[in-house]
Design a protein around this motif. Structure first.
Motif, PDB file in Angstrom:
ATOM      1  N   GLY A  72      21.805  12.438  62.392  1.00  0.00           N
ATOM      2  CA  GLY A  72      20.526  13.417  62.440  1.00  0.00           C
ATOM      3  C   GLY A  72      20.167  14.510  63.982  1.00  0.00           C
ATOM      4  N   ARG A  73      19.842  15.704  63.671  1.00  0.00           N
ATOM      5  CA  ARG A  73      19.538  16.740  64.497  1.00  0.00           C
ATOM      6  C   ARG A  73      20.315  16.014  66.323  1.00  0.00           C
ATOM      7  N   ARG A 115      15.776  15.039  57.910  1.00  0.00           N
ATOM      8  CA  ARG A 115      15.548  16.115  57.294  1.00  0.00           C
ATOM      9  C   ARG A 115      16.071  17.569  57.241  1.00  0.00           C
ATOM     10  N   PRO A 116      16.331  17.710  59.337  1.00  0.00           N
ATOM     11  CA  PRO A 116      16.709  18.878  60.116  1.00  0.00           C
ATOM     12  C   PRO A 116      17.860  19.455  59.415  1.00  0.00           C
ATOM     13  N   GLN A 174      10.960  10.676  53.870  1.00  0.00           N
ATOM     14  CA  GLN A 174       9.914  10.415  52.403  1.00  0.00           C
ATOM     15  C   GLN A 174      10.063  11.384  51.613  1.00  0.00           C
ATOM     16  N   SER A 175      10.224  12.424  52.359  1.00  0.00           N
ATOM     17  CA  SER A 175      10.917  13.353  50.701  1.00  0.00           C
ATOM     18  C   SER A 175      12.003  12.992  50.362  1.00  0.00           C
ATOM     19  N   ALA A 235      11.398   9.930  63.102  1.00  0.00           N
ATOM     20  CA  ALA A 235       9.997  10.101  63.408  1.00  0.00           C
ATOM     21  C   ALA A 235       9.611   8.903  61.844  1.00  0.00           C
ATOM     22  N   ASP A 265      18.497   8.515  73.857  1.00  0.00           N
ATOM     23  CA  ASP A 265      16.763   8.452  74.358  1.00  0.00           C
ATOM     24  C   ASP A 265      16.629   7.437  74.201  1.00  0.00           C
ATOM     25  N   ALA A 285      12.879   6.717  71.986  1.00  0.00           N
ATOM     26  CA  ALA A 285      13.082   7.032  70.406  1.00  0.00           C
ATOM     27  C   ALA A 285      12.694   6.195  69.621  1.00  0.00           C
TER      28      ALA A 285
HETATM   29  C1  LIG Z   1       6.027  15.877  54.750  1.00  0.00           C
HETATM   30  C2  LIG Z   1       7.061  15.494  55.566  1.00  0.00           C
HETATM   31  C3  LIG Z   1       8.309  15.081  55.483  1.00  0.00           C
HETATM   32  C4  LIG Z   1       9.454  14.094  55.899  1.00  0.00           C
HETATM   33  N1  LIG Z   1      10.152  13.351  55.181  1.00  0.00           N
HETATM   34  C5  LIG Z   1      10.529  13.490  55.331  1.00  0.00           C
HETATM   35  C6  LIG Z   1      11.910  12.785  55.350  1.00  0.00           C
HETATM   36  O1  LIG Z   1      12.754  12.654  54.314  1.00  0.00           O
HETATM   37  N2  LIG Z   1      12.998  12.295  55.580  1.00  0.00           N
HETATM   38  C7  LIG Z   1      13.525  12.886  57.140  1.00  0.00           C
HETATM   39  O2  LIG Z   1      15.021  12.637  58.063  1.00  0.00           O
HETATM   40  N3  LIG Z   1      12.603  13.434  57.868  1.00  0.00           N
HETATM   41  C8  LIG Z   1      11.472  14.021  57.161  1.00  0.00           C
HETATM   42  N4  LIG Z   1      10.369  14.756  58.329  1.00  0.00           N
HETATM   43  C9  LIG Z   1      10.840  15.260  58.652  1.00  0.00           C
HETATM   44  C10 LIG Z   1      10.971  13.932  60.438  1.00  0.00           C
HETATM   45  O3  LIG Z   1       9.367  14.342  60.362  1.00  0.00           O
HETATM   46  C11 LIG Z   1      11.313  14.461  61.808  1.00  0.00           C
HETATM   47  O4  LIG Z   1      11.399  15.825  61.876  1.00  0.00           O
HETATM   48  C12 LIG Z   1      13.112  14.466  61.304  1.00  0.00           C
HETATM   49  O5  LIG Z   1      13.563  12.969  60.933  1.00  0.00           O
HETATM   50  C13 LIG Z   1      13.724  14.193  62.799  1.00  0.00           C
HETATM   51  O6  LIG Z   1      14.801  14.647  62.317  1.00  0.00           O
HETATM   52  P1  LIG Z   1      15.573  13.591  63.288  1.00  0.00           P
HETATM   53  O7  LIG Z   1      15.674  13.210  64.238  1.00  0.00           O
HETATM   54  O8  LIG Z   1      16.930  14.570  63.394  1.00  0.00           O
HETATM   55  O9  LIG Z   1      15.921  14.802  65.019  1.00  0.00           O
HETATM   56  P2  LIG Z   1      15.214  14.632  66.023  1.00  0.00           P
HETATM   57  O10 LIG Z   1      13.830  14.698  66.613  1.00  0.00           O
HETATM   58  O11 LIG Z   1      15.507  15.948  66.390  1.00  0.00           O
HETATM   59  O12 LIG Z   1      16.250  13.852  67.097  1.00  0.00           O
HETATM   60  C14 LIG Z   1      17.692  14.103  67.210  1.00  0.00           C
HETATM   61  C15 LIG Z   1      17.626  12.817  68.448  1.00  0.00           C
HETATM   62  O13 LIG Z   1      19.083  12.882  68.179  1.00  0.00           O
HETATM   63  C16 LIG Z   1      18.953  12.508  69.663  1.00  0.00           C
HETATM   64  N5  LIG Z   1      20.464  12.525  69.852  1.00  0.00           N
HETATM   65  C17 LIG Z   1      20.890  14.173  70.901  1.00  0.00           C
HETATM   66  N6  LIG Z   1      21.583  13.951  71.024  1.00  0.00           N
HETATM   67  C18 LIG Z   1      22.303  13.290  71.607  1.00  0.00           C
HETATM   68  C19 LIG Z   1      23.464  12.283  71.601  1.00  0.00           C
HETATM   69  N7  LIG Z   1      24.619  13.332  71.977  1.00  0.00           N
HETATM   70  N8  LIG Z   1      24.269  11.081  71.505  1.00  0.00           N
HETATM   71  C20 LIG Z   1      23.231  10.560  70.599  1.00  0.00           C
HETATM   72  N9  LIG Z   1      21.403  10.559  70.455  1.00  0.00           N
HETATM   73  C21 LIG Z   1      21.807  11.762  70.529  1.00  0.00           C
HETATM   74  C22 LIG Z   1      18.206  13.056  70.548  1.00  0.00           C
HETATM   75  O14 LIG Z   1      17.260  12.057  71.439  1.00  0.00           O
HETATM   76  C23 LIG Z   1      16.383  12.229  69.611  1.00  0.00           C
HETATM   77  O15 LIG Z   1      16.206  11.560  69.054  1.00  0.00           O
HETATM   78  C24 LIG Z   1       9.277  14.984  57.291  1.00  0.00           C
HETATM   79  C25 LIG Z   1       8.302  15.464  57.347  1.00  0.00           C
HETATM   80  C26 LIG Z   1       7.517  16.180  57.172  1.00  0.00           C
HETATM   81  C27 LIG Z   1       5.971  16.786  57.755  1.00  0.00           C
END
Ligand SMILES: Cc1cc2nc3c(=O)[nH]c(=O)nc-3n(C[C@H](O)[C@H](O)[C@H](O)COP(=O)(O)OP(=O)(O)OC[C@H]3O[C@@H](n4cnc5c(N)ncnc54)[C@H](O)[C@@H]3O)c2cc1C
Ligand SMILES: Nc1ncnc2c1ncn2[C@@H]1O[C@H](COP(=O)(O)O)[C@@H](O)[C@H]1O
Lengths: 394, 262
Positions: free
Chosen positions: A283-284, A310-311, A326-327, A344, A363, A366
């Motif tokens: 992820g991000r 997704r991001p 989901q998407s 999420a 975190d 999380a």
């Molecule tokens: C209609 C709709 C559909 C969606 N469909 C999808 C989908 O299909 N798939 C999807 O994934 N999302 C989807 N989303 C988006 C979803 O809500 C989240 O925004 C997304 O999943 C967050 O991605 P992430 O966890 O990579 O990023 P973030 O939420 O930014 O999380 C990054 C995480 O990485 C951790 N981190 C950072 N640095 C480090 C490190 N060095 N070591 C360990 N951990 C670290 C942080 O603590 C944080 O928890 C959708 C949203 C909507 C509104």
């Protein structure tokens, strides 16, 4: 029609609480159902402890008795059989044995005969083959016609398809063509003891509920089945099989779509995330695109495939076809590793059916840790390279 | 050109919670939304209409409150909306839904393209689009990401496949089922657009408007039967460790071994 037998009803209120559309009320000591909002979903019927609620269905008169055998649709992609075909044959074998019927594979293609030995080895006793250049590439029209004709001629009892892009395009087209029921994306199948019907289990509402579905009045009973949840048989070249070939020629003008270009989104034979037995997603929190190389390396060591949140797709680091959630894609691997993913709910719904979920996130709060079987709070840039080292030394 | 967009109002599944004790879904306060895939499909229809001109009709089958979703579609840019609502439609599975939608499409008469979402997030079946196409006997393209070209007689789409993408051409009329692109940002209609939507037509049709009384409507017309709904087995409590990296990796390796993965 939905009815409440007021004699039997004890007004315990269970149905009132469970009704998904709040259509049931107790007023002045009697249960009443608001027909305007009731969707006849039947949840209340299944929970009523005294069987006071009933739904009346119109019986279909079609004669279903002549339908026999379990069929599996054989999907070919870039010159090989899709892994889900073997999984369907594994499950199909079990269903066929239970019913004392035959397990059959249906293969449609151009040069289809080169796969029949493999299908036999994985358990197909009977293989229906349709071989013609028109089937070289999958098209909804040609495949729907061919399959509809086979069904009409040979009358299968059960017909399973992989819930892949092709399976989910083809199966509803066939179902609609022949007026059949179809259950999507099943995660379990079994035979009901009493009436030998196919009991089809699938998640709905983003995996928040499971539903058991039957299809009593139409044949074949059809389902698409999620890749990676059924077990294939160990292949055995000594298994015997028989081939029935049918010539079904489809005029090319009846194929109304034309593929202009195929753009490969991944290396040939590479496995998609929804098919991986081990999926490692970033992820991000990965920080940058080049960090995903570490995940590739880990995936290499665990025979896994790399997915993402997704991001990551929005950032353009990884193609959309590898997005989990989901998407994106719903996955059900034996092992899912989430690295730097917050978890999420939209991500969670795509991974709920995984056997084991491991999360690495710095975190401790999380949400991914809510569904992780094993969570490591820490910096993934320190943890993953060390994990790779350790795995290499083994 | 005439475009029909099939939309469904769905509960926001990301807000659905399960009561861990009783195993039932807590629907209270769960908002209804326009199925996200349908919203994307509608936006594609609007984008195409800007080039070709024409008219967009949104079509939905559902309870009277699905009007809300249709109003939203009108505010976003659809020209007209039709809600198929009748007690007789209750309990429809995908077959009965596509049967009903097909009757409505036939009643609407001439059309060039039907837009569907790839799937609705409540049932996640992805079946209504292809079933509708076959009922109407028109070609279908599923997993479509975008329309690349369109003229009076044909359409070219970019669609996702298991292995990548394809560009596919089809004659018209045709049905397209859309996934969405990562870059898609749902449009939030302005106050003016919301007000403007009030003057657009939103009709309601029941079984009498569709005819074919013995047709496969509702529960009776549905070949599949849901016999049990229950909550999935809860995942067991996980182990969460917070240790220096070396120790954490030791424990992780131990865990992988104990699960028979390595
Ligand atoms: C209609 C709709 C559909 C969606 N469909 C999808 C989908 O299909 N798939 C999807 O994934 N999302 C989807 N989303 C988006 C979803 O809500 C989240 O925004 C997304 O999943 C967050 O991605 P992430 O966890 O990579 O990023 P973030 O939420 O930014 O999380 C990054 C995480 O990485 C951790 N981190 C950072 N640095 C480090 C490190 N060095 N070591 C360990 N951990 C670290 C942080 O603590 C944080 O928890 C959708 C949203 C909507 C509104
Ligand atoms: N009740 C409905 N009314 C209108 N369109 C629908 C309805 N149900 C499904 N659809 C369309 O079919 C698509 C696939 O839905 P589903 O097969 O339920 O996953 C949706 O994205 C809609 O475009």
């Amino acid at each position: 029609m939905i009815k409440v037998d007021q004699e039997k009803c004890t007004t315990c209120g269970i149905c009132v609480d469970i009704c998904p559309v709040s259509a049931i009320e107790i007023s002045e000591g009697v249960i009443s159902i608001d027909r305007g909002s009731c969707t006849l979903c039947g949840v209340c019927v299944s929970v009523c402890p005294v069987n006071a609620i009933s739904i009346k269905r119109k019986a279909k008169t079609e004669d279903t008795s002549g339908y026999k055998n379990v069929w599996v649709f054989t999907e070919v992609a870039s010159g090989t059989l899709k892994p889900v075909v073997f999984e369907l044959l594994g499950k199909g074998r079990e269903l066929a044995d239970k019913l004392d019927q035959k397990l059959c594979a249906v293969i449609i293609g151009s040069g289809a005969d080169k796969f029949i030995d493999e299908l036999g080895a994985y358990g197909a006793e009977l293989i229906y083959m349709v071989d013609d250049p028109i089937y070289e590439n999958y098209s909804t029209d040609a495949y729907t016609s061919a399959i509809s004709q086979l069904i009409t001629e040979f009358k299968p009892n059960i017909f399973l398809y992989g819930a892949t892009h092709v399976g989910r395009d083809l199966a509803p087209s066939v179902a609609s063509n022949l007026g059949l029921g179809l259950t999507a994306d099943c995660t379990d199948l079994s035979i009901e003891e009493e009436d030998n019907l196919l009991l089809q289990t699938r998640p709905a509402f983003g995996g928040n509920v499971m539903a058991d579905i039957i299809c009593p009045n139409t044949r074949p009973q059809m389902a698409t089945v999620r890749p990676n949840v059924m077990e294939p048989l160990a292949p055995d070249e000594n298994r015997e099989y028989e081939v029935i070939e049918r010539k079904i020629s489809i005029p090319s003008r009846s194929v109304r779509t034309k593929i202009l270009e195929t753009i490969s989104g991944r290396e040939e034979h590479e496995v998609g995330v929804e098919e991986g037995d081990c999926v490692i997603s970033g992820g991000r929190g990965m920080g940058s695109a080049d960090k995903f190389e570490v995940l590739d390396e880990l995936a290499g060591l665990l025979s896994g495939v790399v997915g993402c949140s997704r991001p990551i797709v929005e950032l353009g680091w990884i193609p959309k076809s590898r997005q989990v959630g989901q998407s994106g894609k719903t996955v059900s691997p034996r092992l899912y590793i989430a690295c730097g993913i917050s978890g999420a709910i939209q991500h969670q719904v795509g991974i709920r059916n995984s056997d084991i979920i491991i999360a690495i996130n710095k975190d401790p709060k999380a949400p991914i840790f809510d569904i992780a079987d094993f969570g490591v709070v820490g910096d993934l840039h320190q943890i993953i390279p060390r994990l790779i080292d350790r795995l290499k030394k083994r | 050109m005439n475009f029909i967009v099939c939309v469904k109002q769905v509960p926001d599944t990301t807000e659905v919670e399960v009561d861990r004790e009783s195993g039932t879904i807590i629907r209270e306060g769960v908002p209804s939304i326009l199925n996200p895939f349908d919203e994307f499909a509608l936006n594609e229809a609007i984008r195409v209409k800007e080039k070709t001109g024409g008219r967009i009709t949104v079509l939905s089958m559902g309870p009277p409150q699905a009007q809300e979703a249709l109003r939203k579609c009108l505010a976003i840019g659809a020209d007209e909306a039709i809600l198929l609502t009748d007690q007789a439609f209750a309990g429809s599975d995908t077959w009965a839904t596509s049967f009903t939608l097909a009757r409505a499409v036939e009643k609407l008469g001439k059309y060039d393209l039907i837009f569907c979402g790839q799937q609705a997030t409540d049932g996640d079946t992805a079946q209504v689009g292809p079933e509708l196409a076959r009922q109407l006997n028109i070609p279908q393209m599923t997993y479509v990401e975008s329309i690349e070209e369109i003229d009076d007689g044909s359409v070219i789409c970019k669609k996702e496949t298991d292995g990548g993408y394809q560009r596919v051409k089809s004659g018209l009329p045709a049905l397209l089922a859309f996934i969405s692109t990562p870059a898609f940002e749902p449009k939030i209609p302005s106050i003016m657009e919301v007000m403007g939507a009030k003057s657009k037509t939103l009709s309601q049709w029941g079984i009498d408007d569709l005819g074919d009384e013995d047709g496969d409507y509702g529960l009776d017309g549905s070949p599949t039967q849901v016999i049990r709904v229950y909550s999935p087995p809860q995942r067991g409590e996980g182990v969460i460790i917070e240790e220096p990296p070396e120790v954490a990796v030791d424990k992780l390796i131990e865990y992988l071994e104990s699960e028979g993965i390595i």
